[in-house]
Design a protein around this motif. Structure first.
Motif, mmCIF file in Angstrom:
data_model
loop_
_atom_site.group_PDB
_atom_site.id
_atom_site.type_symbol
_atom_site.label_atom_id
_atom_site.label_comp_id
_atom_site.label_asym_id
_atom_site.label_seq_id
_atom_site.Cartn_x
_atom_site.Cartn_y
_atom_site.Cartn_z
ATOM 1 N N ALA A 1 0.828 -1.209 0.000
ATOM 2 C CA ALA A 1 0.000 0.000 0.000
ATOM 3 C C ALA A 1 0.861 1.257 0.000
ATOM 4 O O ALA A 1 0.555 2.235 -0.693
ATOM 5 N N ALA B 1 -1.497 4.065 -1.435
ATOM 6 C CA ALA B 1 -2.886 3.699 -1.163
ATOM 7 C C ALA B 1 -3.157 3.820 0.336
ATOM 8 O O ALA B 1 -2.424 3.265 1.153
ATOM 9 N N SER C 1 -8.659 4.044 0.066
ATOM 10 C CA SER C 1 -8.717 4.817 -1.162
ATOM 11 C C SER C 1 -9.296 3.964 -2.278
ATOM 12 O O SER C 1 -9.261 2.728 -2.229
#
Length: 206
Positions: free
Chosen positions: A149, A154, A170
């Protein structure tokens, strides 16, 4: 507060907001026309990078799985009530619209809920009717998921306690080129037609 100080403070807030908006745009979408989403100053990709996870068959994978194919990378979780199934259904429609071009495109769903999303749970979830055929589900340890991530910028966050917790995250889908580098972002809710055009335009540019 004196009127001059109020004006100076308001001006500073406006400048800060403008800078923050610009930074956010660069992080999420990259620069228009930049090669593979590269930053001007460093030449490093804004989105994407090293990760070590396992797929829905329990096989270890890393970022090299993106090499040689166009990839749509999406972060979500199987207990997601709305956004994830909506995005996957939209990507299925995109897949149909692409026709033969879809053979050069893989869809990668990375779970941000490793506590519940085992490889088998991902396999069962992604086999649902209406989802893109051949979607690759990835999961791993909390540390591995956090690394992936972070590489993609993210966001995700656990909300609540006990079995009923959920995950905020997200919604951007990242289009990666055959070289494994970022090309463009596909925003949530664009619809299949607009999303397909964004992907086809990126493929045409190479």
């Amino acid at each position: 507060m004196p009127r001059r100080s109020v004006l100076l403070f308001a001006g500073a807030c406006i400048v800060f907001a403008a800078v923050l908006a610009l930074v956010t745009m660069v992080v999420v979408t990259g620069r228009e026309g930049a090669g593979a989403g590269e930053a001007t100053s460093t030449g490093q990709p804004l989105v994407g990078g090293e990760f070590h996870l396992v797929d829905q068959d329990g096989r270890p994978v890393d970022q090299t799985m993106l090499d040689g194919k166009w990839s749509l990378v999406f972060f979500g979780f199987t207990y997601c009530p709305e956004f994830c199934p909506t995005t996957l259904a939209e990507l299925a429609a995109v897949q149909q619209r692409l026709g033969a071009q879809a053979d050069d495109l893989q869809i990668v769903f990375i779970s941000i809920d490793p506590q519940r999303d085992t490889p088998q749970a991902l396999k069962d979830y992604l086999s649902s009717d209406g989802f893109p055929r051949g979607t690759i589900g990835l999961t791993g340890s909390p540390e591995q998921v956090a690394q992936a991530a972070k590489a993609y910028r993210a966001y995700y966050e656990k909300v609540g306690e006990g079995d009923g917790y959920t995950m905020n995250h997200s919604l951007t889908v990242y289009l990666m080129g055959p070289d494994g580098k970022f090309r463009t972002a596909v925003a949530y809710g664009l619809g299949p037609d607009k999303s397909t055009k964004i992907i086809q335009d990126a493929m045409a540019r190479g």
